[in-house]
Design a protein around this motif. Sequence first.
Motif, mmCIF file in Angstrom:
data_model
loop_
_atom_site.group_PDB
_atom_site.id
_atom_site.type_symbol
_atom_site.label_atom_id
_atom_site.label_comp_id
_atom_site.label_asym_id
_atom_site.label_seq_id
_atom_site.Cartn_x
_atom_site.Cartn_y
_atom_site.Cartn_z
ATOM 1 N N ASP A 180 11.754 -4.208 0.256
ATOM 2 C CA ASP A 180 11.766 -5.043 1.457
ATOM 3 C C ASP A 180 12.846 -6.098 1.267
ATOM 4 N N LYS A 232 -0.817 -6.727 1.208
ATOM 5 C CA LYS A 232 -0.842 -8.176 0.992
ATOM 6 C C LYS A 232 -2.276 -8.682 0.870
ATOM 7 N N ALA A 233 -3.156 -8.176 1.725
ATOM 8 C CA ALA A 233 -4.555 -8.596 1.667
ATOM 9 C C ALA A 233 -5.183 -8.189 0.345
ATOM 10 N N GLY A 241 7.081 -3.589 0.238
ATOM 11 C CA GLY A 241 6.171 -3.121 1.266
ATOM 12 C C GLY A 241 5.535 -1.821 0.830
ATOM 13 N N GLY A 274 6.837 -10.782 0.381
ATOM 14 C CA GLY A 274 7.660 -9.920 1.219
ATOM 15 C C GLY A 274 8.802 -9.238 0.490
ATOM 16 N N ILE A 286 3.044 -10.262 -1.430
ATOM 17 C CA ILE A 286 2.763 -11.478 -0.666
ATOM 18 C C ILE A 286 4.053 -12.186 -0.252
ATOM 19 N N ASP A 308 3.038 1.529 8.476
ATOM 20 C CA ASP A 308 3.397 0.425 7.585
ATOM 21 C C ASP A 308 2.096 -0.185 7.068
ATOM 22 N N ASP A 309 1.844 -0.036 5.780
ATOM 23 C CA ASP A 309 0.610 -0.539 5.160
ATOM 24 C C ASP A 309 0.828 -1.861 4.428
ATOM 25 N N SER A 310 1.934 -2.538 4.728
ATOM 26 C CA SER A 310 2.288 -3.728 3.962
ATOM 27 C C SER A 310 1.276 -4.854 4.119
ATOM 28 N N GLU A 311 0.740 -5.037 5.328
ATOM 29 C CA GLU A 311 -0.230 -6.119 5.523
ATOM 30 C C GLU A 311 -1.513 -5.846 4.746
ATOM 31 N N ALA A 312 -1.948 -4.576 4.718
ATOM 32 C CA ALA A 312 -3.127 -4.226 3.928
ATOM 33 C C ALA A 312 -2.858 -4.454 2.443
ATOM 34 N N ARG A 365 -4.316 -0.735 -3.647
ATOM 35 C CA ARG A 365 -5.550 -0.595 -2.879
ATOM 36 C C ARG A 365 -6.497 0.452 -3.456
#
Length: 279
Positions: free
Chosen positions: A177, A224-225, A266, A263, A261, A218-222, A52
């Motif tokens: 993960d 992934k984006a 993370g 998984g 993406i 948990d910044d995993s979703e950010a 990021r």
Amino acid sequence: MSTRTDDLELVRDHYRAAGVTERLKAALATLGPEDRRFTPGELAGLDQFHTRGLAATIDQSKLARISADDLVLDVGAGLGGPARFVAATYGCSVVGVDLSQSFVDAARYLTERTGQTGEVSFQLASAAELPFDDGRFDVALLQHVAMNVADRAGLYREIRRVLKPAGRLATYDVVADAGEPIYPLPWARTPATSFLLSAAATRRSVEEAGFRTVEWRDDSEAAKAWAGELLAAGPPSGLNLGLVMGRDIGALAANLGRSFIEGRLGVVAAVFEVAPASA
């Protein structure tokens, strides 16, 4: 079984790149004369060596509650992008350390180009043996460094040693993960230089080193984006990490993106505070 010295040399070899400063000079020369001053934001494409990029550094520095009065240590500073951004944004002094001499030299050069040599400095050092007295720093930053360190407990104890009472450690690191990541990756071409822990094991290791958790996210979703945008964008252009890590950085970053993406990996953003001695 490898020794800690062997692990350290393998990691050092991964980041050993000749002629980094010369390549940076040539790239920046296309944007203006040698006396042109750049802002930290203008260099973010090549000196924010983590998931990021600059957005993560902005988030981490806010979580760490950095102020102008703080003396900040950037552990594993790389080319110094986060250190320069933090100093420019908060008006504080920052000291960065890195295992790679070529990275230290390049970080010093880029700091000259941003006119920040009075506020930001860099030294060659291992995160496991920091060349500072006990209790010197108010804040320590650790971005995408821990996964290269085999002795994780020793890393966190050493950072705690150089922090003042109630000093803060702000981490932003990749965690294991489900399943194995896809190699090669930006920090490791093979598992030989990758020492990932799960999120739970990471938190436990930091706390056992004498810290208490202040923030845990948990910044995993950010991630992934970010990875989706990265994969859709194709090969990087302009000022980018290929100047430092070679032309295959795009492929390494793509493997990282796929690992997020799918998984396999993370990301955790957290802030810890030095716990009282009696705790």
